[in-house]
Write an enzyme that holds these catalytic residues in place. Structure first.
Site, PDB file in Angstrom:
ATOM      1  N   GLY A 104       0.848  -1.130   0.091  1.00 33.19           N
ATOM      2  CA  GLY A 104       0.015  -0.002  -0.091  1.00 33.19           C
ATOM      3  C   GLY A 104       0.827   1.361   0.153  1.00 33.19           C
ATOM      4  N   LYS A 105       0.493   2.488  -0.230  1.00 28.33           N
ATOM      5  CA  LYS A 105       1.164   3.652  -0.288  1.00 28.33           C
ATOM      6  C   LYS A 105      -0.014   4.776   0.040  1.00 28.33           C
ATOM      7  CE  LYS A 105       5.597   4.831  -0.624  1.00 28.33           C
ATOM      8  NZ  LYS A 105       6.671   4.152  -0.452  1.00 28.33           N
TER       9      LYS A 105
END
Ligand code: GLU
Length: 419
Positions: A104-105
């Site tokens: 994720g980011k």
């Protein structure tokens, strides 16, 4: 080249690994998409009373192998495209080093140097609440990235804790030690860059004491990489940050430079001077006569425009996505090595994993244990990537991607597509 190309670059890397793995088209299609992307508008009352609205994102590329994991960046160039690419790279990174996470980011489009500390804190808290529906210790765990730090993580942890009514330590990693952070986490990405560089030098039968290194970027990753490589005997001949590049072929006083930044404006090297130092541009820095180049700043620094002029025989990617696929092909065709980001800068997320495990168990390790375990994980991952790349006659990115994509693909296939 446009910022909008970063996700295209990530897809091109995936395509290449899929081709080599003969990955079936269905699984490939699944992996080419992010599972979830949330875009949020963040109104903040600024110090002068006016309201500014910032745009933020949190993208979850894959949870096939475990909770999504990845940092949050504050930068004026953040876009959904960029955050999506970065989230996909996190999936491959966690799979390359075999820690039980997906990718994720997060990112907020803001130049934090233009905000006061109060404004940044308010923005961070507002962003946290906006993404709270999709983050959690077992679903998506943020961490620091460009322009965020242990302090930012403390605010995120506190915000979630206030809403939940109890302290939730494992909601973020990269926290300060006082808040349940892990010893060694701050240095972990740079330490991982150092371990990767040493592993490469061993394979190439090169002596660190005869190795010159140029580092682009002097933030958390660049400064620690430079410091630890110097302690291993390498000569750091140039470093840079947004204030410019500082060059001395006889070697730079890295610990003095780090000390200087601890009190300088915006933690920049601006104004630093010492005997023998000359200032060069950021573009010139990349093309200096050196053995190793560590790009530890932002994406797309080494492109088809400058790749031919790069003199280093090896590039160790401290940043995420600093080399475009086209530039990489050219470098590899000239016999150069690119230690890919998903391996080279994985030390940060590896120690994030250790921090998360320690938080969950409320049982904390010594710094020595953290560093030893990190070294073991990097040594094993490097060996696996190197050996596979040699066996398959591929470059190191394809080697790492083949390992990573295969692991994620197998997880997707064994879970099956719901419903
Ligand atoms: N932002 C870092 C990275 O790009 C660390 C992520 C994490 O620790 O979750 O790998």
């Amino acid at each position: 080249m446009e910022k909008a190309d970063v996700f295209a670059m990530a897809l091109e890397q995936l395509d290449s690994a899929a081709r080599l793995l003969k990955l079936d088209a269905n699984t490939h299609r699944v992996l080419a998409h992010a599972e979830r992307a949330l875009t949020v508008a963040l109104p903040v009352v600024m110090d002068d009373g006016h309201i500014e609205v910032f745009e933020g994102h949190r993208v979850q590329h894959s949870s096939a192998r475990g909770p999504c994991k990845g940092g949050i960046r504050f930068h004026q160039n953040v876009t959904l495209d960029e955050v999506t690419a970065l989230s996909m790279w996190m999936t491959w990174k966690c799979a390359t080093v075999n820690i039980p996470y997906g990718g994720g980011k997060g990112g907020v489009k803001v130049d934090p140097t233009k905000l006061s500390k109060d404004e940044i804190r308010h923005l961070t808290r507002r962003y946290t609440v906006a993404i709270m529906p999709i983050i959690g210790p077992h679903s998506d765990i943020p961490a620091p990235d460009v322009n965020t730090s242990a302090e930012t993580m403390g605010w995120i942890m506190d915000t979630v804790s206030m809403f939940r009514g109890s302290t939730v330590l494992d909601i973020v990693t990269g926290k300060s030690i006082e808040l349940g952070g892990s010893l060694g986490r701050r240095e972990a990405t740079g330490r991982g860059v150092m371990f990767n560089t040493i592993e490469l030098l061993k394979r190439l039968d090169k002596d660190p004491a005869k190795t010159r290194v140029v580092v682009q970027g002097f933030g958390n990753v660049g400064s620690v990489s430079a410091d630890l490589l110097q302690k291993r005997g390498c000569k750091i001949i140039a470093v840079s940050d947004v204030s410019g590049a500082y060059y001395n072929p006889a070697g730079l006083p890295i610990s003095d430079m780090i000390r200087y930044c601890s009190t300088s404006k915006n933690r920049l090297l601006e104004g630093f001077d010492a005997p023998g130092i000359s200032k060069v541009s950021n573009a010139e820095l990349l093309e200096l006569d050196t053995d190793i180049l560590v790009p530890a700043a932002l994406e797309k620094q080494i492109t088809i425009e400058n790749a031919d002029r790069i003199k280093a025989y090896a590039i160790v990617e401290g940043a995420n996505g600093p080399t475009t696929p086209e530039a990489e092909r050219l470098l590899v065709s000239k016999g150069k090595y690119v230690v890919p980001d998903i391996l080279a800068n994985s030390g940060g997320v590896v120690v994030s994993y250790f921090e998360w495990v320690q938080s969950i168990q409320s049982f904390f390790w010594t710094e020595e244990e953290v560093n030893k375990n990190l070294e073991r994980v990097i040594e094993n991952a490097f060996a696996a990537v190197w050996d596979l790349a040699r066996r398959e006659k591929q470059d190191l990115r394809n080697g790492a991607m083949m390992i990573a994509v295969d692991r994620v693909a197998k997880a997707v296939q064994s879970r099956g597509i719901w419903p």
